[in-house]
Design a protein around this motif. Structure first.
Motif, PDB file in Angstrom:
ATOM      1  N   VAL A 198      42.990 -31.834 -40.001  1.00  0.00           N
ATOM      2  CA  VAL A 198      41.756 -31.235 -40.507  1.00  0.00           C
ATOM      3  C   VAL A 198      40.543 -31.935 -39.907  1.00  0.00           C
ATOM      4  O   VAL A 198      39.567 -31.306 -39.491  1.00  0.00           O
ATOM      5  CB  VAL A 198      41.712 -31.300 -42.046  1.00  0.00           C
ATOM      6  CG1 VAL A 198      40.342 -30.879 -42.562  1.00  0.00           C
ATOM      7  CG2 VAL A 198      42.796 -30.407 -42.639  1.00  0.00           C
ATOM      8  N   GLU A 199      40.605 -33.270 -39.834  1.00  0.00           N
ATOM      9  CA  GLU A 199      39.467 -34.036 -39.324  1.00  0.00           C
ATOM     10  C   GLU A 199      39.222 -33.794 -37.841  1.00  0.00           C
ATOM     11  O   GLU A 199      38.087 -33.852 -37.375  1.00  0.00           O
ATOM     12  CB  GLU A 199      39.699 -35.530 -39.584  1.00  0.00           C
ATOM     13  CG  GLU A 199      39.654 -35.895 -41.066  1.00  0.00           C
ATOM     14  CD  GLU A 199      40.157 -37.300 -41.320  1.00  0.00           C
ATOM     15  OE1 GLU A 199      40.531 -37.980 -40.336  1.00  0.00           O
ATOM     16  OE2 GLU A 199      40.189 -37.715 -42.494  1.00  0.00           O
ATOM     17  N   THR A 200      40.300 -33.536 -37.088  1.00  0.00           N
ATOM     18  CA  THR A 200      40.152 -33.336 -35.639  1.00  0.00           C
ATOM     19  C   THR A 200      39.920 -31.884 -35.275  1.00  0.00           C
ATOM     20  O   THR A 200      39.838 -31.550 -34.102  1.00  0.00           O
ATOM     21  CB  THR A 200      41.401 -33.847 -34.900  1.00  0.00           C
ATOM     22  OG1 THR A 200      42.567 -33.183 -35.414  1.00  0.00           O
ATOM     23  CG2 THR A 200      41.551 -35.345 -35.080  1.00  0.00           C
ATOM     24  N   GLY A 201      39.822 -31.010 -36.260  1.00  0.00           N
ATOM     25  CA  GLY A 201      39.565 -29.600 -35.970  1.00  0.00           C
ATOM     26  C   GLY A 201      40.831 -28.795 -35.901  1.00  0.00           C
ATOM     27  O   GLY A 201      41.758 -28.983 -36.679  1.00  0.00           O
ATOM     28  N   LYS A 202      40.935 -27.910 -34.904  1.00  0.00           N
ATOM     29  CA  LYS A 202      42.039 -26.963 -34.818  1.00  0.00           C
ATOM     30  C   LYS A 202      43.224 -27.489 -34.022  1.00  0.00           C
ATOM     31  O   LYS A 202      44.148 -26.740 -33.713  1.00  0.00           O
ATOM     32  CB  LYS A 202      41.543 -25.658 -34.210  1.00  0.00           C
ATOM     33  CG  LYS A 202      40.440 -24.986 -35.036  1.00  0.00           C
ATOM     34  CD  LYS A 202      39.995 -23.684 -34.414  1.00  0.00           C
ATOM     35  CE  LYS A 202      38.899 -23.029 -35.230  1.00  0.00           C
ATOM     36  NZ  LYS A 202      38.439 -21.751 -34.659  1.00  0.00           N
ATOM     37  N   ILE A 229      44.533 -23.769 -40.142  1.00  0.00           N
ATOM     38  CA  ILE A 229      43.844 -22.546 -39.748  1.00  0.00           C
ATOM     39  C   ILE A 229      42.481 -22.530 -40.441  1.00  0.00           C
ATOM     40  O   ILE A 229      42.390 -22.658 -41.668  1.00  0.00           O
ATOM     41  CB  ILE A 229      44.658 -21.291 -40.148  1.00  0.00           C
ATOM     42  CG1 ILE A 229      46.076 -21.380 -39.569  1.00  0.00           C
ATOM     43  CG2 ILE A 229      43.955 -20.033 -39.670  1.00  0.00           C
ATOM     44  CD1 ILE A 229      46.142 -21.477 -38.066  1.00  0.00           C
ATOM     45  N   PHE A 230      41.426 -22.383 -39.627  1.00  0.00           N
ATOM     46  CA  PHE A 230      40.068 -22.444 -40.145  1.00  0.00           C
ATOM     47  C   PHE A 230      39.445 -21.049 -40.211  1.00  0.00           C
ATOM     48  O   PHE A 230      39.697 -20.203 -39.365  1.00  0.00           O
ATOM     49  CB  PHE A 230      39.194 -23.316 -39.234  1.00  0.00           C
ATOM     50  CG  PHE A 230      39.523 -24.785 -39.299  1.00  0.00           C
ATOM     51  CD1 PHE A 230      38.764 -25.644 -40.080  1.00  0.00           C
ATOM     52  CD2 PHE A 230      40.581 -25.307 -38.566  1.00  0.00           C
ATOM     53  CE1 PHE A 230      39.057 -26.989 -40.125  1.00  0.00           C
ATOM     54  CE2 PHE A 230      40.879 -26.652 -38.615  1.00  0.00           C
ATOM     55  CZ  PHE A 230      40.118 -27.503 -39.396  1.00  0.00           C
ATOM     56  N   GLU A 231      38.625 -20.855 -41.233  1.00  0.00           N
ATOM     57  CA  GLU A 231      37.752 -19.678 -41.333  1.00  0.00           C
ATOM     58  C   GLU A 231      36.403 -20.141 -41.851  1.00  0.00           C
ATOM     59  O   GLU A 231      36.335 -20.805 -42.897  1.00  0.00           O
ATOM     60  CB  GLU A 231      38.352 -18.616 -42.268  1.00  0.00           C
ATOM     61  CG  GLU A 231      39.520 -17.850 -41.674  1.00  0.00           C
ATOM     62  CD  GLU A 231      39.989 -16.731 -42.584  1.00  0.00           C
ATOM     63  OE1 GLU A 231      39.299 -16.454 -43.595  1.00  0.00           O
ATOM     64  OE2 GLU A 231      41.052 -16.144 -42.301  1.00  0.00           O
ATOM     65  N   ASN A 232      35.363 -19.828 -41.092  1.00  0.00           N
ATOM     66  CA  ASN A 232      34.008 -20.239 -41.468  1.00  0.00           C
ATOM     67  C   ASN A 232      33.903 -21.748 -41.680  1.00  0.00           C
ATOM     68  O   ASN A 232      33.214 -22.230 -42.592  1.00  0.00           O
ATOM     69  CB  ASN A 232      33.549 -19.500 -42.739  1.00  0.00           C
ATOM     70  CG  ASN A 232      33.526 -17.994 -42.547  1.00  0.00           C
ATOM     71  OD1 ASN A 232      33.153 -17.500 -41.484  1.00  0.00           O
ATOM     72  ND2 ASN A 232      33.934 -17.258 -43.578  1.00  0.00           N
ATOM     73  N   GLY A 233      34.633 -22.481 -40.846  1.00  0.00           N
ATOM     74  CA  GLY A 233      34.548 -23.934 -40.901  1.00  0.00           C
ATOM     75  C   GLY A 233      35.381 -24.584 -41.974  1.00  0.00           C
ATOM     76  O   GLY A 233      35.348 -25.814 -42.126  1.00  0.00           O
ATOM     77  N   LYS A 237      44.523 -22.383 -44.549  1.00  0.00           N
ATOM     78  CA  LYS A 237      45.962 -22.556 -44.682  1.00  0.00           C
ATOM     79  C   LYS A 237      46.473 -23.475 -43.572  1.00  0.00           C
ATOM     80  O   LYS A 237      45.750 -23.815 -42.641  1.00  0.00           O
ATOM     81  CB  LYS A 237      46.706 -21.220 -44.618  1.00  0.00           C
ATOM     82  CG  LYS A 237      46.556 -20.479 -43.302  1.00  0.00           C
ATOM     83  CD  LYS A 237      47.402 -19.203 -43.290  1.00  0.00           C
ATOM     84  CE  LYS A 237      47.268 -18.455 -41.969  1.00  0.00           C
ATOM     85  NZ  LYS A 237      48.183 -17.295 -41.879  1.00  0.00           N
ATOM     86  N   HIS A 238      47.713 -23.891 -43.727  1.00  0.00           N
ATOM     87  CA  HIS A 238      48.414 -24.656 -42.699  1.00  0.00           C
ATOM     88  C   HIS A 238      49.625 -23.845 -42.241  1.00  0.00           C
ATOM     89  O   HIS A 238      50.436 -23.425 -43.060  1.00  0.00           O
ATOM     90  CB  HIS A 238      48.904 -26.007 -43.239  1.00  0.00           C
ATOM     91  CG  HIS A 238      47.794 -26.963 -43.564  1.00  0.00           C
ATOM     92  ND1 HIS A 238      47.195 -27.753 -42.624  1.00  0.00           N
ATOM     93  CD2 HIS A 238      47.187 -27.251 -44.742  1.00  0.00           C
ATOM     94  CE1 HIS A 238      46.270 -28.496 -43.194  1.00  0.00           C
ATOM     95  NE2 HIS A 238      46.233 -28.201 -44.480  1.00  0.00           N
ATOM     96  N   ASP A 239      49.734 -23.617 -40.930  1.00  0.00           N
ATOM     97  CA  ASP A 239      50.891 -22.916 -40.352  1.00  0.00           C
ATOM     98  C   ASP A 239      51.700 -23.893 -39.524  1.00  0.00           C
ATOM     99  O   ASP A 239      51.141 -24.776 -38.853  1.00  0.00           O
ATOM    100  CB  ASP A 239      50.446 -21.755 -39.465  1.00  0.00           C
ATOM    101  CG  ASP A 239      49.889 -20.590 -40.269  1.00  0.00           C
ATOM    102  OD1 ASP A 239      50.110 -20.570 -41.496  1.00  0.00           O
ATOM    103  OD2 ASP A 239      49.243 -19.718 -39.678  1.00  0.00           O
ATOM    104  N   GLY A 240      53.021 -23.730 -39.534  1.00  0.00           N
ATOM    105  CA  GLY A 240      53.827 -24.630 -38.720  1.00  0.00           C
ATOM    106  C   GLY A 240      55.294 -24.266 -38.693  1.00  0.00           C
ATOM    107  O   GLY A 240      55.729 -23.272 -39.287  1.00  0.00           O
ATOM    108  N   ILE A 241      56.049 -25.100 -37.987  1.00  0.00           N
ATOM    109  CA  ILE A 241      57.491 -24.922 -37.809  1.00  0.00           C
ATOM    110  C   ILE A 241      58.189 -26.212 -38.214  1.00  0.00           C
ATOM    111  O   ILE A 241      57.768 -27.307 -37.823  1.00  0.00           O
ATOM    112  CB  ILE A 241      57.835 -24.575 -36.350  1.00  0.00           C
ATOM    113  CG1 ILE A 241      57.162 -23.269 -35.923  1.00  0.00           C
ATOM    114  CG2 ILE A 241      59.338 -24.475 -36.158  1.00  0.00           C
ATOM    115  CD1 ILE A 241      57.357 -22.924 -34.466  1.00  0.00           C
TER     116      ILE A 241
END
Length: 366
Positions: A198-202, A229-233, A237-241
């Motif tokens: 989150v701190e490092t962005g996407k 996953i960001f919306e409006n900064g 949610k978090h997506d992953g495998i």
């Protein structure tokens, strides 16, 4: 456009005949109906690529035709036309699934453009739905767990592999926290990875290992990689495998154990070889020393000392056969206490104490 089949429903005969004729002149295959009920019967028997329908009609109005059409043909584009259009009516029509909404009077060229756009949109939607279906099939057959989590770590979605690996039905996990499944020693590492992402962005967070407990109580090893996953900064949610690496971890453990055992065997054999080499060198040294002693008494006295010192024996004794009996000729017991030495000498020279059978057997054999 000659292959495009349009079902045109309009209760006003004059308007219906005029627009139908104009659309036919533009190359469309037009089937017209004077009521919603008639139009639905034609649609169910003959089919169509698009429905063009008046909104305000007796019995079945355009919204009702739209609803019934999509009950049996959910992806069929429907364009509504009305002479009394309002913004609210247009919004209602679009919300109910209309492809477009037109206000009378309409021109054939305008209708043609609307039909073309509606069909193109329907085609794109159909391809998108097929792609989503194919993606769903792929995701359900991937052996890894594919997940979406809320920012707090609650399950939003899971593929079918999650159920096979963890033993829980997806419906049981949706809305619950992933941290309920993570082994007690590991949650903080996962939370830290989420925070860093989150701190490092996407950027995706680095792949990390952790453990989860299955429904059967089995602790399994996993690797996870994902990103927020960001919306409006803001993170939505978090997506992953997540990959089950339990078998790999077990194989690594077995390989480490085998390697350690092999190293132990090599070390033991090396030590034995080194010991044998030292013993052989010592025997050569003893043999050379023996050749330098010419006095018998000195020779007998030196034998135990040479054997003990050269071969690293704890002690050594030399027995000679005298008048059919074994007699202690000399000994070397440098590592023993004087008390132990005295007891040994008294024992072997006591005629009432027999020599142990193994000693006699060794003497006879050599």
């Amino acid at each position: 456009m000659s292959d495009i089949r349009v079902l045109y429903i309009e209760d006003d005969d004059a308007q219906r005949k005029q627009l139908a004729a104009e659309l036919r002149s533009h190359g469309f295959h037009i089937t017209d109906a004077r009521s919603g009920a008639e139009g639905l019967r034609i649609l169910n028997s003959e089919g169509a690529d698009l429905v063009l329908c008046d909104l305000n009609m007796p019995e079945l109005n355009g919204l009702e035709v739209l609803q019934r059409t999509h009950e049996k043909h959910p992806n069929l584009p429907v364009v509504l036309i009305t002479a009394h259009g309002t913004i609210q009516t247009a919004v209602r029509a679009m919300q109910d699934g209309a492809s477009d909404f037109m206000i009378k009077p309409v021109q054939a060229a305008e209708v043609e453009t609307t039909i073309r756009n509606a069909l193109e949109k329907a085609g794109l939607l159909s391809r998108l739905q097929r792609s989503e279906k194919n993606l769903e099939v792929i995701l359900d057959n991937v052996p890894d767990i594919i997940y979406s989590l809320t920012p707090a770590g609650e399950f939003i979605s899971l593929n079918r592999s999650a159920e096979m690996i963890l033993g829980y039905k997806n419906e049981e996990l949706l809305g619950t926290s992933v941290f309920n499944l993570i082994y007690p020693d590991d949650p903080e590492r996962i939370r830290a990875a989420f925070r860093i992402a989150v701190e490092t962005g996407k950027q995706p967070f680095p792949t990390i290992e952790f453990r989860m407990v299955t429904r059967a109580g089995e602790v399994r090893h996993f690797e996870v990689s994902g990103k927020p996953i960001f919306e409006n900064g803001k993170v939505v949610k978090h997506d992953g495998i997540v990959r089950d690496v339990t078998l790999r971890k077990e194989m690594q453990q077995k390989l480490r154990q085998y390697s350690q055992e092999l190293e132990g065997m090599v070390k033991e054999r090396t030590e034995r070889l080194e010991f044998a080499t030292r013993q052989l060198a010592a025997l050569n040294e003893v043999s050379n020393r023996f050749t330098q002693i010419f006095d018998e008494k000195e020779f007998l006295d030196e034998v135990p000392k040479l054997l003990t010192r050269s071969l690293d024996f704890d002690r050594s004794q030399l027995f000679l056969e005298v008048d059919g009996k074994l007699d202690l000729a000399s000994y070397s017991m440098e590592k023993d206490t004087q008390e132990l030495i005295d007891n040994f000498i008294n024992r072997v020279r006591d005629p009432d104490i027999p020599i142990p059978p193994p000693v006699l057997e060794s003497f006879e054999q050599n």
